[in-house]
Design an enzyme around this catalytic site. Structure first.
Site, PDB file in Angstrom:
ATOM      1  CD  GLU A 171      20.365   4.747  -0.306  1.00 37.79           C
ATOM      2  OE1 GLU A 171      20.215   3.690  -0.945  1.00 37.79           O
ATOM      3  OE2 GLU A 171      21.368   5.462  -0.405  1.00 37.79           O
TER       4      GLU A 171
ATOM      5  CE  LYS B  60      17.086  -5.518  -0.148  1.00 36.33           C
ATOM      6  NZ  LYS B  60      16.637  -5.930  -1.452  1.00 36.33           N
TER       7      LYS B  60
ATOM      8  CG  ASP C 132      10.522  -6.186  -4.468  1.00 33.36           C
ATOM      9  OD1 ASP C 132      11.570  -6.748  -4.842  1.00 33.36           O
ATOM     10  OD2 ASP C 132       9.516  -6.798  -4.084  1.00 33.36           O
TER      11      ASP C 132
ATOM     12  CE1 TYR D 295      21.731   0.440  -5.866  1.00 40.38           C
ATOM     13  CE2 TYR D 295      19.343   0.747  -5.828  1.00 40.38           C
ATOM     14  CZ  TYR D 295      20.445  -0.028  -6.121  1.00 40.38           C
ATOM     15  OH  TYR D 295      20.271  -1.270  -6.671  1.00 40.38           O
TER      16      TYR D 295
ATOM     17  CE  LYS E  21      14.791  -9.560   1.993  1.00 37.45           C
ATOM     18  NZ  LYS E  21      14.693  -9.556   0.554  1.00 37.45           N
TER      19      LYS E  21
ATOM     20  CB  CYS F  76       0.728 -41.549  -8.602  1.00 35.88           C
ATOM     21  SG  CYS F  76       1.100 -40.219  -9.772  1.00 35.88           S
TER      22      CYS F  76
ATOM     23  CB  CYS G 147       1.025 -42.875 -13.361  1.00 30.85           C
ATOM     24  SG  CYS G 147       2.001 -43.175 -11.866  1.00 30.85           S
TER      25      CYS G 147
ATOM     26  CB  CYS H 255       4.702 -41.003  -8.067  1.00 36.38           C
ATOM     27  SG  CYS H 255       4.541 -41.949  -9.583  1.00 36.38           S
TER      28      CYS H 255
ATOM     29  CB  CYS I 172       4.768 -41.109 -13.306  1.00 34.76           C
ATOM     30  SG  CYS I 172       3.516 -39.885 -12.893  1.00 34.76           S
TER      31      CYS I 172
HETATM   32  S1  IVH Z   1      22.879  -0.774  -2.557  1.00 30.95           S
HETATM   33  C1  IVH Z   1      26.801  -2.566  -2.334  1.00 30.95           C
HETATM   34  N1  IVH Z   1      20.571   0.443  -2.202  1.00 30.95           N
HETATM   35  O1  IVH Z   1      18.946  -4.796  -3.166  1.00 30.95           O
HETATM   36  C2  IVH Z   1      25.391  -2.215  -2.191  1.00 30.95           C
HETATM   37  N2  IVH Z   1      20.558  -1.732  -3.136  1.00 30.95           N
HETATM   38  O2  IVH Z   1      20.061  -7.136  -1.768  1.00 30.95           O
HETATM   39  C3  IVH Z   1      24.580  -2.687  -3.318  1.00 30.95           C
HETATM   40  N3  IVH Z   1      18.332  -2.564  -3.694  1.00 30.95           N
HETATM   41  O3  IVH Z   1      21.237  -5.846  -5.621  1.00 30.95           O
HETATM   42  C4  IVH Z   1      23.257  -2.239  -3.420  1.00 30.95           C
HETATM   43  N4  IVH Z   1      17.224  -0.791  -3.035  1.00 30.95           N
HETATM   44  O4  IVH Z   1      19.073  -4.664  -6.353  1.00 30.95           O
HETATM   45  C5  IVH Z   1      21.203  -0.662  -2.626  1.00 30.95           C
HETATM   46  N5  IVH Z   1      18.608   1.629  -1.819  1.00 30.95           N
HETATM   47  C6  IVH Z   1      19.225   0.547  -2.265  1.00 30.95           C
HETATM   48  C7  IVH Z   1      18.522  -0.553  -2.804  1.00 30.95           C
HETATM   49  C8  IVH Z   1      19.236  -1.682  -3.227  1.00 30.95           C
HETATM   50  C9  IVH Z   1      17.123  -1.996  -3.565  1.00 30.95           C
HETATM   51  C10 IVH Z   1      18.585  -3.932  -4.208  1.00 30.95           C
HETATM   52  C11 IVH Z   1      19.668  -4.051  -5.239  1.00 30.95           C
HETATM   53  C12 IVH Z   1      20.674  -4.990  -4.666  1.00 30.95           C
HETATM   54  C13 IVH Z   1      19.851  -5.735  -3.678  1.00 30.95           C
HETATM   55  C14 IVH Z   1      20.740  -6.280  -2.592  1.00 30.95           C
END
Ligand code: IVH
Length: 669
Positions: free
Chosen positions: A115, A117, A119, A224, A315, A409, A412, A427, A432
């Protein structure tokens, strides 16, 4: 007047049409009516509901527009903790992960789901009888904030399911980039500062007190996770991918990139493909999440303290940009640390404009040979502060000169000092102005005493006017209420808000107070560990340096700093004043929700099969126990793995009970 059939039918029809329009626009991204028609239907529904309040259901689409009732956010304890994910950064980490899964499943076949991730902000949605009844933030994973009213404004979230299910759904709330830019343009037009990035703006929006304001910012969501509240039904779950299908059929927003794959090579392909796709997406992601698909296998593999072993986050590398470094300025921190800062030609990077970056210290500047006027490569990873990676030497001007650290500094003018063996200059004038201000800002921060309304500028002003000399004066502001109210630029309301926030802060738990008082090297996490271990300030004060250092995760540097802090008279005076003001200097009795190991001290030694050392120690702490690194008579158990050495011997000689992994697992079951 009771509603007639005509109005009852009309409400039903409008409700269906509006919910359907939300679904098509926010989940399918295929709108079939225009904004004007939508607004007109909403208006009509609002007016019928106003006339016949009985027709208004708690899940009417009119909830989407929010209300003027001020939100407060009581805590919610998650029935099942909201875990986070272990991180990986390259393909090797993915191989390692796969190897571990393979070993744990002992040759069984398995599939993964890949999936994106997202943000954003993790939230939990609870449905009873098909109605959305409670929504909460992740919080610390165990306890979150109830933000139901704000979540109801998110049009991708179904308010009412077509089936009468009792379920919990989790996912990520975020802003589409287009919406984020729109909000920022609006901010600018109103003369307000632009927001830094979509993620933090989404977090802030979810916590707004006025749900109408939340409604005006169109948040979005991807789901998810599915849990049936009924145990029998939950036990019937087959696979994660099937759960996603169920969610999709219930009209929850599921991301289209989600893919089932059959081996780690395919996972890597997916990661590569998505990394290339990343900049074309209309929302921000910071990686890929890989999950074992079969629920039975997820259970077999299990979880450690904070994250499942059956999933991993891959990541992406931080994004980079090149820009000109106009000058190097010096920032003075709350303990006098001098941090050189790169003042940059503003540049857009990963969703926000960057004009400053930390340079850490003068050694770093020397090592990277960073000079004023240079072009530099900067980098931003996740929500960390941007940093300067390297100088683009080809673009350096001929007459540039190496940077020289000033000897005074900047605030000050006190001479700077650099203790032996340290990279930082300090400092050393604790009076300060920059330090005093820094200590106050730290003290009132959301992560510390959480005093709203005492922002940077107000602190500066109050210091200037003599109301604040140190943090203890914050609790004497109430004595000056009338005087403060007569100050130019302050309304009665804003002073009252500050004072009530100050009053509220007296309830902040011990660990936050411990963090707020600003012991060097004691961050949020360390403060929590110390608070849990010692339970009250007296015990910390009376502890020897060795005793502090014995605590798992507390190194010599922290131990020394904590020990020394309590030897300084002015620090003890501060604590005394704060205690008299009513702040919490001991742990609440029942703050640990999971306290199976309460009162027990463990020493872990040797190689364990299922856990890494840090993992099991974290697990012990999370269950209310203590993990120590040396065996003594006070040790309750030594958890010994393969090839345990001297600690095992010591335990035997002291008569301390020794257990293996299996016994330990029974203990925590
Ligand atoms: S699963 C037990 N799926 O990433 C699994 N998390 O670093 C829990 N997040 O707290 C999360 N996309 O906020 C899952 N496709 C995805 C995600 C996802 C973003 C975030 C989520 C979680 C954090 C963990």
């Amino acid at each position: 007047m009771p509603a007639d059939k005509k109005n009852i039918d009309k409400v039903k029809k409008l409700t269906n049409e509006l919910l359907d329009a939300d679904y098509k626009y926010y989940v399918l991204a295929k709108p079939d009516i225009d904004d004007y028609t939508y607004d007109m239907k909403m208006k009509e529904l609002l007016s019928i509901e106003a006339e016949f309040p009985d027709l208004k259901s708690p899940n009417s689409p009119t909830q989407r527009v929010g209300s003027d009732l001020s939100n407060d956010f009581p805590s919610v304890i998650h029935t099942v903790p909201m875990l986070s994910l272990a991180n990986s950064y390259d393909e090797n980490d993915l191989n390692e992960f796969d190897k571990k899964i393979n070993n744990l499943l002992k040759g069984e076949k398995y599939r993964y789901v890949c999936e994106l991730k997202f943000d954003g902000i993790a939230v939990s949605l609870v449905y009873k009888n098909g109605l959305f009844v409670e929504g909460a933030t992740r919080g610390d994973g165990i306890r979150g904030d109830n933000i139901t009213a704000n979540l109801k404004t998110i049009r991708a979230i179904p308010l009412q399911l077509e089936k009468q299910k009792d379920i919990e759904v989790r996912g990520e709330v975020f802003f589409m980039l287009k919406e984020f830019y729109r909000i920022n343009d609006e901010q600018e037009a109103e003369g307000k500062p632009r927001y830094a990035n979509p993620r933090n703006t989404a977090a802030g929006s979810l916590k707004l007190k006025d749900s109408r304001e939340v409604s005006s910012r169109k948040l979005n969501m991807f789901c998810y996770f599915l849990r049936y509240i009924n145990d029998a039904e939950q036990k019937k779950q087959i696979s994660h991918s099937q759960n996603l299908e169920v969610l999709k059929a219930l009209k929850f927003p599921i991301n289209n990139f989600t893919k089932v794959v059959y081996n780690i090579e395919e996972v890597k392909d997916f990661c590569r493909k998505i990394e290339l796709e990343r900049d074309n997406l209309p929302y921000e992601i910071d990686g890929v999440v890989v999950k074992l698909d079969s629920i039975a296998q997820q259970e077999k593999v299990g979880s450690i303290a904070k994250s499942p072993r059956w999933a991993i986050a891959y990541k992406f590398k931080a994004k980079q940009a090149v820009t000109k470094l106009k000058s190097i300025t010096l920032q003075v921190g709350r303990i006098g640390t001098i941090t050189p800062v790169a003042e940059l030609e503003p540049v857009f990077l990963a969703g926000s404009t960057i004009s400053r970056a930390t340079l850490h210290n003068s050694d770093e500047i020397e090592r990277k040979d960073i000079r004023e006027g240079d072009y530099v490569k900067i980098e931003k990873g996740g929500d960390v502060i941007p940093k300067v990676v390297e100088v683009v030497k080809q673009k350096r001007s001929k007459n540039s000169k190496p940077f020289k650290m000033p000897n005074k500094c900047p605030v000050c003018k006190h001479p700077l000092q650099r203790p032996e063996g340290e990279a930082n200059y300090y400092c050393t004038n604790s009076l300060c102005a920059a330090q005093v201000q820094g200590r106050m800002e730290h003290f009132v921060a959301r992560t510390a005493m959480d005093i709203e309304g005492l922002g940077f500028q107000i602190i500066e002003k109050f210091i200037g006017l003599g109301y604040l000399k140190d943090v203890t004066d914050i609790y004497r502001l109430a004595e000056k209420e009338d005087e403060l109210k007569s100050l130019e630029g302050f309304g009665n309301k804003s002073i009252e808000n500050i004072l009530s926030s100050v009053e509220r802060s007296k309830k902040r738990p011990f660990e936050k107070v411990l963090f707020a008082i600003g012991i060097r090297h004691v961050g949020e996490r360390t403060a929590r560990i110390l608070a849990k271990y010692f339970k009250n300030i007296e015990s910390i004060k009376n502890a020897s340096q060795d005793e502090i250092q014995d605590i798992y995760e507390i190194g010599p540097r922290i131990a020394e700093s904590v020990y020394n802090f309590f030897k300084v008279k002015s620090n003890m005076q501060m604590i005394d004043k704060l205690r008299k003001a009513g702040l919490q200097f001991e742990m609440e009795k029942s703050t640990t929700v999971l306290n199976k190991l309460e009162g027990l001290t463990f020493v872990v030694t040797g190689t364990l099969l299922k856990y890494k050392r840090e993992e099991v120690e974290e697990l012990i702490e999370s269950l209310g126990g203590k993990a120590s690194s040396s065996v003594s008579k006070k040790t309750s158990y030594v958890l010994a793995g393969a090839e345990a050495g001297s600690k095992l011997k010591k335990a035997e000689s002291l008569g301390v009970k020794v257990i293996d992994e299996e016994e330990f697992e029974k203990m925590i079951k």
